[in-house]
Design a protein around this motif. Structure first.
Motif, short mmCIF file in Angstrom:
data_model
loop_
_atom_site.label_atom_id
_atom_site.label_comp_id
_atom_site.label_asym_id
_atom_site.label_seq_id
_atom_site.Cartn_x
_atom_site.Cartn_y
_atom_site.Cartn_z
N LEU A 620 0.81 -1.22 0.00
CA LEU A 620 0.00 0.00 0.00
C LEU A 620 0.85 1.27 0.00
O LEU A 620 0.38 2.32 -0.44
N ALA A 621 2.08 1.21 0.50
CA ALA A 621 2.91 2.41 0.61
C ALA A 621 4.35 2.07 0.23
O ALA A 621 4.74 0.90 0.20
N ASP A 622 5.13 3.12 -0.03
CA ASP A 622 6.55 2.98 -0.36
C ASP A 622 7.39 3.33 0.86
O ASP A 622 7.06 4.27 1.60
N VAL A 623 8.47 2.58 1.08
CA VAL A 623 9.36 2.87 2.19
C VAL A 623 10.17 4.11 1.85
O VAL A 623 10.86 4.16 0.82
N GLU A 624 10.08 5.10 2.73
CA GLU A 624 10.79 6.35 2.51
C GLU A 624 12.11 6.40 3.27
O GLU A 624 13.11 6.94 2.78
N SER A 625 12.15 5.85 4.46
CA SER A 625 13.39 5.82 5.24
C SER A 625 13.32 4.67 6.22
O SER A 625 12.24 4.24 6.63
N LYS A 626 14.53 4.15 6.57
CA LYS A 626 14.64 3.05 7.51
C LYS A 626 15.44 3.50 8.72
O LYS A 626 16.07 4.54 8.72
N GLY A 627 15.46 2.67 9.72
CA GLY A 627 16.20 2.97 10.95
C GLY A 627 15.46 2.41 12.13
O GLY A 627 14.78 1.37 12.05
N GLY A 628 15.57 3.12 13.27
CA GLY A 628 14.83 2.68 14.45
C GLY A 628 13.34 2.72 14.19
O GLY A 628 12.58 1.89 14.69
N ALA A 629 12.89 3.70 13.38
CA ALA A 629 11.50 3.81 12.97
C ALA A 629 11.47 3.87 11.45
O ALA A 629 12.20 4.64 10.84
N THR A 630 10.59 3.09 10.85
CA THR A 630 10.47 3.06 9.39
C THR A 630 9.35 4.01 8.97
O THR A 630 8.26 3.98 9.55
N VAL A 631 9.63 4.80 7.97
CA VAL A 631 8.65 5.76 7.46
C VAL A 631 8.16 5.28 6.10
O VAL A 631 8.96 5.04 5.19
N TYR A 632 6.82 5.15 5.98
CA TYR A 632 6.18 4.76 4.73
C TYR A 632 5.47 5.99 4.15
O TYR A 632 4.89 6.79 4.89
N ARG A 633 5.47 6.12 2.82
CA ARG A 633 4.76 7.23 2.17
C ARG A 633 3.72 6.66 1.22
O ARG A 633 4.00 5.75 0.43
N PHE A 634 2.50 7.23 1.32
CA PHE A 634 1.39 6.84 0.44
C PHE A 634 1.40 7.75 -0.78
O PHE A 634 1.46 8.98 -0.66
#
Length: 892
Positions: A620-634
């Protein structure tokens, strides 16, 4: 009578063992077992008796392997014995190592070192008659072409062996020695002069300064130099007095006795009797180390999963010579967001763990259908294997893909998945750091390709961890001192003579991963393997902030050590993995079942997600950044991807409501509804292809758009437009124009686009290439010692004189053979028989017959230490024993 005379008389009365075989025969079983444990190559196959054991222990390959496993001081002791008289006394050896001034550390460490050399059958003889094994002396002693590893050259006697008697007498005269009547006494007089420190000093008092400078350059080796046909005056002074002796035309050498006098009696410039200490570079709290290692272990799992997920539908193609291309490795590094050498490490780790393999190499790996694990007696093959065979026959490219083991690995808890990877890393012999370098034929080494196995790699890897474990918890070692310690423990890694060289300067720069190493430089390879072991341990989470973590120490526990002993490898690995996983599990965060939705069309995962949520969100979303917390963008594209996978807008709204800890932002709701409203409005099928839409105005807009020219559209009906392009190209072109078409089937239904996972046939992970045979376990050692003792007892048993066949086998007629063994069976005595097996191999056996019938004799074979049956027609003859062998067991 003086004490010295009494000592000489005692020495004459007890000369000690006369050979290595006799020395081994006098050992007890524990000492013999220690030899076989330290030199496992002697066990394959098990020697028939002590004589064969001694012969095998003196072969070049076995001696060289034993020398390679000596520490630096033990090797220095062996090198000193190689230039000492044969035999040498313990005091002579001590003088060569400690020098004229003595050395308390050398004197304290030498007894244990000599005992170690005796245990490994490199040295034998009494304290006053130490002998180095002949093969070791040949390897370590100087020759006409090279010096000793100590830098010493040949002795006076060896250097003057081809010199004319007149020239030797001239040297004596120039050196101030009296004339002798024969060459032997002249050489002895010159040797005695050079061995006397005071007389050498007196001789050099009148030497030109340039002559003394020449000796200073040669004294610590190499002792060879070049001279012209008309040498300079300072060289002529040395040549006239024998301080330089000619070896070949134009080449001279400093004789060994003179060099030792100039060195102060030391064979080595710097004896190293004590092992270097591993210094502590930093000290941290153990809890901080464990937390850092746990975080890195979680990152390692994410990286491997990302790699396998990117290859889930079929990975890169396999090169013709095997391995990944440079372009595919760069693409993989881009996906993983790491440098290429690091990406190569993760690819190799997944390969070693059996998680990825080639999908089309099955036919090459198994040429005979009966050898294939998935083929039955009728030659049945599963569907995947038939597909692979078809691809190979049709010329379709071979690709890498996840194996069926990947699905089992993915379903395990995180700690167990990490332990799985570590069980592949620790004993693995493939060295990913070599990737990008060149092999011996100047070919580039590629990831997953051939030529990456280095047998010392697991030994270096384990030893690095063991040295780190010797420090207190939380202490990080200094890499330079760690490398210095490993060099001390394994200084010799090549077949050629080793010269003493200064240590390279220490630097505080942390080495980068990869870079390759020269194919013919064992010392540089071992240095690189050490550096790579430190970096790999940090990347995997075995260490944290440079110190060994608690779960890293568990890798070196008793369960893991038994693996090296060869007992229960699978069980030991399973037990070790369970312990490591139990220690790591508390350090890994529990997977979450929720995310935090934000108004900027992003979702934040504050930790690792449960697998169903992570997989659904990844669509459903693209991974924008990884690390301790992963950020997904729609994005519109990511939402359209979810709709193509068969999810409806209602299902997507419900999914976000269920898994978000924050209210669903209005912009995200609008995005999903807007994309869903347009999704499927256009339908694409195969004519070449066509576009169908119930809204005629939309088709009018498409036909009027200049960007549609390349699609060559033509209207067939008010709601249907045909295209001269395949459906995939048409869909991509319409999406580039801002539309959201959906593919439809021949029945007019919307086609759901789901990824199809591609798996290889069942594969076995690559087997490590060991550095020699594995260490034997206690059971094998006990059986081997018993067999050697029994064979030796049989070989040394006295027997009566009897005719012999070629090869020393007893020769008697069939009638005499039958009568002798029948008599021995009745009396319970042992006899000596010659036997030829079905392959034509002849052997001699000491047999206590128990039963003779049907053309066979059954009895207790003392040579094999077991009951055996022999065909009478294969017995060449029988010899009666003069006396019962010592320790022979009664017939059973």
């Amino acid at each position: 009578m003086s004490a010295e005379q009494q000592h000489r008389d005692g020495q004459a009365a007890d000369p000690g063992p006369r050979s290595l075989a006799q020395a081994l025969r006098e050992r007890d079983d524990a000492s013999l077992g220690a030899l076989l444990r330290s030199r496992p190559d002697l066990l394959h196959p098990v020697p028939t008796d002590v004589t064969q054991l001694a012969t095998r222990a003196g072969t070049r390959a076995s001696v060289l392997r034993a020398l390679e496993h000596l520490d630096r001081f033990a090797l220095q002791a062996a090198e000193a014995l190689a230039v000492a008289p044969d035999p040498a006394s313990y005091q002579e050896l001590l003088d060569l190592l400690a020098g004229d001034d003595g050395d308390e550390e050398v004197a304290g460490a030498l007894p244990a070192t000599v005992a170690l050399l005796r245990e490994r059958a490199l040295v034998w003889g009494g304290e006053d008659r130490l002998r180095l094994v002949r093969t070791a002396r040949e390897l370590l002693a100087p020759s006409a072409s090279h010096s000793s590893p100590t830098g010493l050259g040949p002795s006076v006697a060896e250097a003057t062996s081809g010199m004319s008697p007149g020239r030797i007498q001239a040297i004596l005269t120039a050196a101030g020695l009296p004339h002798t009547h024969d060459t032997v006494s002249a050489v002895a007089a010159l040797s005695g002069l050079f061995a006397d420190r005071e007389r050498v000093a007196e001789l050099l008092e009148g030497a030109p300064e340039a002559s003394r400078e020449v000796l200073t350059r040669l004294v610590w080796g190499p002792p060879y130099g070049q001279v012209t046909a008309e040498p300079a005056a300072h060289l002529r002074w040395l040549l006239d007095r024998g301080l330089l002796l000619p070896t070949t035309p134009g080449t001279v050498v400093l004789p060994r006795e003179a060099a030792l006098s100039l060195r102060g009696g030391r064979a080595h410039r710097v004896p190293e009797p004590t092992r270097p200490r591993v210094a502590v570079a930093a000290e941290r709290k153990p809890q901080v180390v464990d937390a850092a290692a746990g975080g890195q272990a979680l990152a390692a799992l994410d990286t491997v999963e990302e790699l396998l997920r990117s290859w889930d539908e079929g990975g890169p193609a396999v090169l013709r010579a095997g391995g990944l291309s440079i372009r595919d490795l760069k693409r993989t590094a881009t996906v993983l967001e790491v440098p290429e050498p690091v990406a190569a490490f993760w690819v190799e780790l997944a390969y070693a763990a059996g998680l990825i393999a080639s999908d089309g190499g099955y036919v090459e790996e198994h040429h005979d259908r009966h050898d294939r694990p998935d083929a039955d007696a009728e030659g049945y093959e599963d569907e995947e294997t038939r597909d692979a065979r078809t691809r190979r026959r049709s010329g379709e490219a071979e690709h890498y893909a996840p194996t069926p083991e990947y699905d089992a690995w993915r379903d395990l808890p995180p700690a167990e998945r990490w332990a799985w990877l570590l069980e592949a890393w620790l004993p693995g012999t493939r060295a990913p750091g070599l990737i990008g370098g060149r092999d011996g034929r100047d070919r580039t080494l590629s990831a997953l390709g051939p030529g990456l196995d280095r047998s010392p790699a697991p030994e270096v890897r384990r030893r690095v961890l063991e040295l780190m474990a010797e420090l207190e918890p939380g202490q990080a070692p200094d890499p330079a001192t760690l490398l210095e310690r490993l060099r001390w423990e394994r200084p010799l890694r090549s077949a050629g003579p080793r010269r003493e060289q200064p240590e390279p300067p220490r630097t505080g720069v942390r080495p980068a991963y990869g870079g390759g190493v020269a194919a013919n430089d064992p010392e540089a390879l071992r240095t690189k393997l050490t550096e790579w072991a430190l970096l790999e341990a940090e990347m995997l989470g075995v260490t944290g902030r440079g110190a060994l973590a608690t779960h890293g120490r568990a890798l070196l526990g008793a369960e893991g050590r038994s693996e090296g002993a060869g007992a229960g490898t699978a069980a030991a690995g399973s037990a070790r993995a369970a312990v490591v996983a139990a220690l790591l599990a508390p350090l890994l965060p529990e997977p979450l079942d929720h995310v935090l939705l934000q108004a900027d069309l992003t979702a934040v995962a504050p930790g690792p997600l449960v697998r169903p949520l992570a997989e659904a969100l990844g669509v459903l979303a693209d991974v924008e950044s990884k690390g301790g917390a992963t950020v997904y963008r729609f994005t519109p594209g990511s939402v359209r991807r979810a709709l193509d996978a068969g999810r409806s807008a209602t299902e997507l709204h419900a999914f976000l409501d269920r898994h978000s800890r924050t209210p669903v932002p209005q912009p995200l709701t609008y995005l999903i509804d807007d994309v869903a409203r347009r999704h499927g409005l256009l339908r694409v099928g195969a004519a070449s292809s066509y576009v169908r839409c119930d809204d005629e105005s939309v088709l009018d807009e498409i036909l009027a758009d200049r960007r549609a020219t390349a699609l060559r559209l033509r209207r067939l009906a008010p709601t249907v437009v045909a295209a001269q392009a395949d459906p995939r190209t048409l869909i991509e072109g319409l999406r580039a124009m801002g539309f959201a078409p959906a593919a439809e089937s021949a029945e007019g239904d919307v086609m759901i686009a789901r990824p199809h996972a591609h798996r290889t046939p069942p594969r076995t992970p690559p087997a490590p290439v060991p550095d020699g045979p594995p260490a034997p376990d206690a059971t094998l050692l006990t059986a081997a010692v018993r067999a050697v003792r029994a064979g030796d007892r049989a070989a040394t048993a006295p027997r009566k004189e009897t005719p012999q066949a070629p090869g020393g086998l007893p020769r008697t007629s069939p009638a005499d053979t039958l009568a002798t063994v029948q008599a021995a069976a009745m009396t319970g005595e042992s006899v000596w028989i010659g036997h030829v097996n079905a392959e034509g191999a002849a052997s001699q056996r000491l047999l206590a017959p128990l039963r003779v019938e049907g053309g066979y004799v059954t009895g207790y074979d003392h040579t094999a230490d077991e009951v055996r049956t022999y065909a009478l027609h294969r017995i060449t003859g029988v010899a009666e024993l003069a006396d019962e062998p010592d320790g022979a067991e009664p017939a059973r």
